[in-house]
Design an enzyme around this catalytic site. Structure first.
Site, mmCIF file in Angstrom:
data_model
loop_
_atom_site.group_PDB
_atom_site.id
_atom_site.type_symbol
_atom_site.label_atom_id
_atom_site.label_comp_id
_atom_site.label_asym_id
_atom_site.label_seq_id
_atom_site.Cartn_x
_atom_site.Cartn_y
_atom_site.Cartn_z
ATOM 1 N N ASP A 1 25.114 2.361 -39.954
ATOM 2 C CA ASP A 1 24.797 3.427 -39.005
ATOM 3 C C ASP A 1 25.358 4.727 -39.559
ATOM 4 O O ASP A 1 26.510 4.774 -39.989
ATOM 5 C CB ASP A 1 25.430 3.147 -37.639
ATOM 6 N N ASP B 1 12.101 -2.959 -31.588
ATOM 7 C CA ASP B 1 13.212 -3.450 -30.771
ATOM 8 C C ASP B 1 12.595 -4.216 -29.599
ATOM 9 O O ASP B 1 11.818 -3.642 -28.837
ATOM 10 C CB ASP B 1 14.054 -2.281 -30.237
#
Lengths: 252, 211
Positions: free
Chosen positions: A11, A130
């Site tokens: 990230d 997702d």
């Protein structure tokens, strides 16, 4: 023989890796280049950088990071997060990203996928999905980190975006993500069997045996993980050795 | 000694930055150019490539590189083609219809089939696959047989003259993943994305012609 890919995910915020890496003495635990080089040396097959910078007008930091990584890392890497348009994709590829991942932009306007595939080739275009399970045993597509349902069936959406040009899918189970209890195997398998392109399983990895399951039962072509590598629970090499012992072809 | 001229051909397709960095990393100075005249005094030329066959050929024509490249390669001068930079050397590509290519290496570029004896395969062929060294070649120096390289492609080269094949890979079908003849070397995989063995391949190629 084509091997199954092990992909660490970082990230990134403001061009820096966040959610700490703690397995090794680092000069700078937020430096994407130093971390990428360490994982390359350990045997990572690819890398994924996910930009979670909240402000969408701060793209320059991610562009700078991509150029630095491209200059010093000699394995493929994918960049995702905040990619809105074909011009964003072009810039990231020119700076040296091998693949660019789209998510919300693809849902808002699927034509952006076909435009990118035509301009840059499908093999550079990853679509991130997702998904969250529904009571009837199907899965729904979500955005905004699993907070916003968009009313699309994950398997149908996967088929559609591959038809219009996605070259690879990055499939994250929002149910499994963060729990370290294993990938969502039925979801992974349903999507992988529905599309002709490679599928990267993501979300839920807590140990190498979860990757074995995702590949054998879930039919994943690649597996993504973050915390098990970043916290030093398992090295990439040790992970690959476990996969090899389970009969999975890996690059050792 | 004057610096050697290592061209990275910029014809509007391809991952130039990664190729140029790999060249730099192994100690040579890449010169990114689309100027066909640069070939006259080049010590080596590298043709990267991603994208579709038709686009690649259109870009090569627009850059005026088609004839100069043919002459350069046929003279046996050092050339490295990567991925689409390999496929463009063949006679014809079946990608998106039938497209005439450079016709320097007789053969066809064909689509990988999904069906195989081992069940359905994913296409594109994406990831690390092994390269069997069919015969010794300087480009393999210090690279173990069956080393893994990074592939991303949906089409593969099918050569008329098998004697050009120095490396072979299997994905449903066996195909030529490294070819060589005189100064020409071409790889279906991306050595600039294949970690240390890939860099070694660049080092071998450049040392042989510019060392």
């Amino acid at each position: 023989m084509l091997t199954k890919r092990i992909i660490p995910c970082f990230d990134v915020e403001g061009g820096r890796v966040v959610k700490g890496i703690s397995f090794v003495e680092l000069r700078d635990a937020g430096d994407p280049v130093e971390l990428a080089s360490i994982y390359e040396e350990q045997g990572a097959d690819e890398l994924v950088f996910l930009d979670i910078t909240a402000s969408s007008d701060d793209r320059q930091t991610v562009y700078d990071m991509v150029a630095q990584v491209a200059d010093q890392v000699f394995i493929p890497f994918t960049v995702g997060g905040g990619v809105r348009s074909a011009d964003d994709v072009r810039l990231l590829l020119e700076l040296g990203a091998d693949k660019v991942s789209l998510n919300t932009a693809a849902i808002d306007d699927p034509k952006v996928i076909s435009a990118c595939a035509e301009r840059f080739g499908s093999q550079n275009i990853v679509v991130a999905i997702d998904a969250k399970g529904k009571p009837d045993g199907t899965w729904e597509v979500y955005t905004h980190g699993g907070r916003r349902p968009v009313g699309l069936d994950a398997v149908e959406w996967a088929k559609r975006i591959v038809e219009i040009g996605a070259g690879e899918l990055l499939l994250t189970s929002m149910d499994a993500d963060g729990h370290q209890t294993g990938y969502d195997l039925p979801l992974t398998r349903a999507v992988s069997e529905a599309v002709p392109v490679p599928v990267i399983a993501s979300g839920g990895c807590g140990e190498p045996s979860h990757m074995v399951d995702a590949i054998i039962e879930g039919k994943a072509d690649a597996v993504l993980a973050a915390s098990i590598f970043h916290f030093g629970t398992y090295s990439i090499r040790a992970t690959k050795q476990e996969l090899a012992a389970a009969g999975i072809p890996v690059r050792l | 000694m004057a610096a050697k001229r290592v061209l990275v051909l910029d014809y509007g397709g391809g991952n130039l930055r990664s190729v140029a960095r790999a060249v730099e990393h192994v100690g040579f100075q890449p010169e990114v150019t689309a100027d066909p005249r640069a070939l006259d005094s080049a010590d080596a030329a590298i043709m990267p490539g991603v994208g579709a066959a038709a686009d690649t050929m259109r870009h090569l024509r627009e850059s005026g590189l088609v004839e100069p490249l043919r002459k350069y390669i046929q003279a046996g001068r050092p050339f490295l083609g990567v991925c689409m930079g390999m496929q463009a050397l063949l006679s014809v590509s079946e990608e998106g219809g039938e497209h005439a290519c450079l016709d320097i290496v007789p053969g066809r570029v064909r689509r990988l089939e999904r069906e195989s004896a081992d069940g359905d395969l994913k296409v594109p062929h994406m990831g690390w696959n092994s390269v069997k060294q069919i015969r010794p070649h300087p480009v393999f120096a210090d690279i173990p047989d069956e080393s893994y390289f990074y592939f991303v492609h949906s089409y593969y080269p099918e050569l008329e003259d098998e004697s050009l094949v120095v490396g072979r890979t299997e994905y449903g079908v066996p195909f030529a993943s490294v070819i060589a003849r005189n100064g020409l070397v071409a790889t279906q995989f991306h050595p600039e994305k294949s970690g240390q063995v890939g860099l070694q391949l660049y080092r071998n190629f450049l040392t042989a012609c510019c060392g």
